[in-house]
Design a protein around this motif. Structure first.
Motif, PDB file in Angstrom:
ATOM      1  N   LEU A  97      -2.346   3.916  -6.369  1.00 16.39           N
ATOM      2  CA  LEU A  97      -2.939   2.636  -5.963  1.00 16.39           C
ATOM      3  C   LEU A  97      -2.346   1.494  -6.783  1.00 16.39           C
ATOM      4  O   LEU A  97      -1.920   0.466  -6.227  1.00 16.39           O
ATOM      5  CB  LEU A  97      -4.457   2.685  -6.146  1.00 16.39           C
ATOM      6  N   HIS A 129     -12.476  -1.840  -7.384  1.00 17.92           N
ATOM      7  CA  HIS A 129     -13.302  -2.042  -6.193  1.00 17.92           C
ATOM      8  C   HIS A 129     -12.642  -1.463  -4.942  1.00 17.92           C
ATOM      9  O   HIS A 129     -13.329  -1.113  -3.982  1.00 17.92           O
ATOM     10  CB  HIS A 129     -13.576  -3.534  -6.005  1.00 17.92           C
ATOM     11  N   ARG A 130     -11.321  -1.361  -4.961  1.00 18.02           N
ATOM     12  CA  ARG A 130     -10.604  -0.813  -3.812  1.00 18.02           C
ATOM     13  C   ARG A 130     -10.584   0.715  -3.828  1.00 18.02           C
ATOM     14  O   ARG A 130     -10.262   1.344  -2.816  1.00 18.02           O
ATOM     15  CB  ARG A 130      -9.150  -1.324  -3.788  1.00 18.02           C
ATOM     16  N   GLU A 140     -10.198  -5.664  -9.399  1.00 20.07           N
ATOM     17  CA  GLU A 140      -9.957  -5.594  -7.955  1.00 20.07           C
ATOM     18  C   GLU A 140      -9.556  -4.179  -7.540  1.00 20.07           C
ATOM     19  O   GLU A 140     -10.043  -3.642  -6.540  1.00 20.07           O
ATOM     20  CB  GLU A 140      -8.845  -6.575  -7.582  1.00 20.07           C
ATOM     21  N   THR A 176       0.238  -1.110  -4.977  1.00 17.08           N
ATOM     22  CA  THR A 176      -0.355  -2.426  -4.712  1.00 17.08           C
ATOM     23  C   THR A 176       0.199  -3.516  -5.621  1.00 17.08           C
ATOM     24  O   THR A 176       0.447  -4.639  -5.178  1.00 17.08           O
ATOM     25  CB  THR A 176      -1.884  -2.349  -4.888  1.00 17.08           C
ATOM     26  N   SER A 232       0.846  -1.193   0.000  1.00 17.59           N
ATOM     27  CA  SER A 232       0.000   0.000   0.000  1.00 17.59           C
ATOM     28  C   SER A 232       0.883   1.245   0.000  1.00 17.59           C
ATOM     29  O   SER A 232       1.829   1.334   0.778  1.00 17.59           O
ATOM     30  CB  SER A 232      -0.909   0.012   1.233  1.00 17.59           C
TER      31      SER A 232
END
Length: 340
Positions: free
Chosen positions: A245, A321-322, A318, A249, A136
């Motif tokens: 992000l 959605h985060r 994914e 990630t 992160s």
């Protein structure tokens, strides 16, 4: 009529011109730095050696090799090194990763940064810092990490491969474009961003034809300087948040991620700022901003899909959605590399 606005400018000194690397020691002295820690990317080793020699008794130590997205363990090791050598100044030579590591030190220690960028990332002009831990990436803004002096020497970028050059320019163009639609965007950031985009577009086309053209490389550094300045005042928005992000990630390459995502975000966001959109289109000599960016990146052979960077379709969904917002269509198109 110009509507009411508030604008924040960030103080800093810029030293620009071929051969200006030789002025670093004088700039360090001007700032009153007594013990300077040099941070350099691998490709900047020769330049770092020249700076080290020029510092003489002011040289306190050196960190070679950095990692993108500034992993916490790398940041902690650099902070420990700075403390051990009692550094009160950091000279960062290289791209955004070297400057990012210097900022990580400045975030927790009383040091002044002299930045010598060798790419077009623009981080040297902003008070934005970032650090990655546990998959992160955390970012923030703090004026203590803003370099006091930035030295731009186009000769240091002559050896930058075309693919790295083009990807780095895509990163700088992302600063320009996003700086016109954030909440803090204003006529000053817009005008700065437009001039930056003009210089970056011209410079990139020149460098594609003649990679060793110092004047063309100078255009790119000038554009990167302005682009970073515009973003520093305007702040970041959905585009940069998405790229942070994805990079933090999934460990995607920072500059190339910008190239894949920017045209898709621009297609959605630029319609909200029609005047700025038109001005940027004129600067880039295109009829549509999103399509023009995509075509420019393709012509420069920068990957325009997240798939080409190793992201799977499942990871793209994914990530959507985060993210705190509806960005699934943007990321789906960025993953596929769909022309806007």
């Amino acid at each position: 009529m110009i509507e009411a606005f508030a604008h924040t400018s960030y103080a800093g000194r810029v030293v620009f011109g071929p051969g200006s690397l030789h002025q670093v020691a004088a700039e360090v002295e001007l700032l009153g730095i007594r013990r300077a820690l040099v941070i350099a990317t691998g490709s900047a080793g020769q330049a770092a050696g020249e700076v080290q020699a020029g510092l003489k008794e002011r040289f306190a130590g050196r960190i070679d090799g950095v990692r993108q997205h500034v992993p916490t363990e790398v940041a902690q090791a650099a902070r420990t090194k700075a403390q051990e050598v009692q550094a009160d100044g950091i000279i960062a030579i290289g791209g955004g990763s070297a400057i990012g590591l210097a900022k990580a030190i400045a975030l927790t220690a009383d040091v002044q940064i002299v930045a010598v960028p060798t790419t077009y990332a623009g981080s040297e002009m902003t008070p934005v810092w970032g650090e990655t831990s546990g998959g992160s990436k955390t970012t923030g803004t703090d004026v203590t990490v803003l370099p006091k002096t930035v030295v731009y020497d186009a000769q240091l970028t002559l050896g930058l491969p075309l693919n790295v050059t083009a990807a780095s320019v895509a990163n700088a163009l992302a600063h320009c474009v996003e700086a016109v639609w954030t909440e803090k965007a204003n006529p000053i950031t817009e005008t700065t961003a437009v001039e930056a985009a003009r210089a970056l577009s011209i410079g990139l086309k020149q460098v594609i034809q003649s990679p060793a053209d110092v004047a063309a490389r100078g255009n790119l550094l000038y554009g990167a300087c302005l682009a970073g300045s515009a973003l520093a005042s305007a702040g970041t928005g959905v585009h940069h948040k998405l790229c942070h992000l994805l990079g933090g990630t999934y460990n995607l390459p920072h500059a190339e991620t910008h190239a894949a995502v920017l045209p898709q975000v621009t297609r959605v966001k630029a319609v909200e700022v029609p005047r700025a959109k038109a001005r940027l289109e004129e600067a880039l000599q295109t009829d549509d901003l999103a399509t023009g960016l995509f075509d420019l990146f393709e012509a420069a052979k920068v990957p325009t899909s997240l798939q080409a960077l190793g992201l799977t379709r499942e990871q793209a969904v994914e990530a959507a959605h985060r993210f705190p917002g509806d960005v699934e269509e943007i990321l789906t198109k960025a993953w596929a590399g769909t022309r806007p």
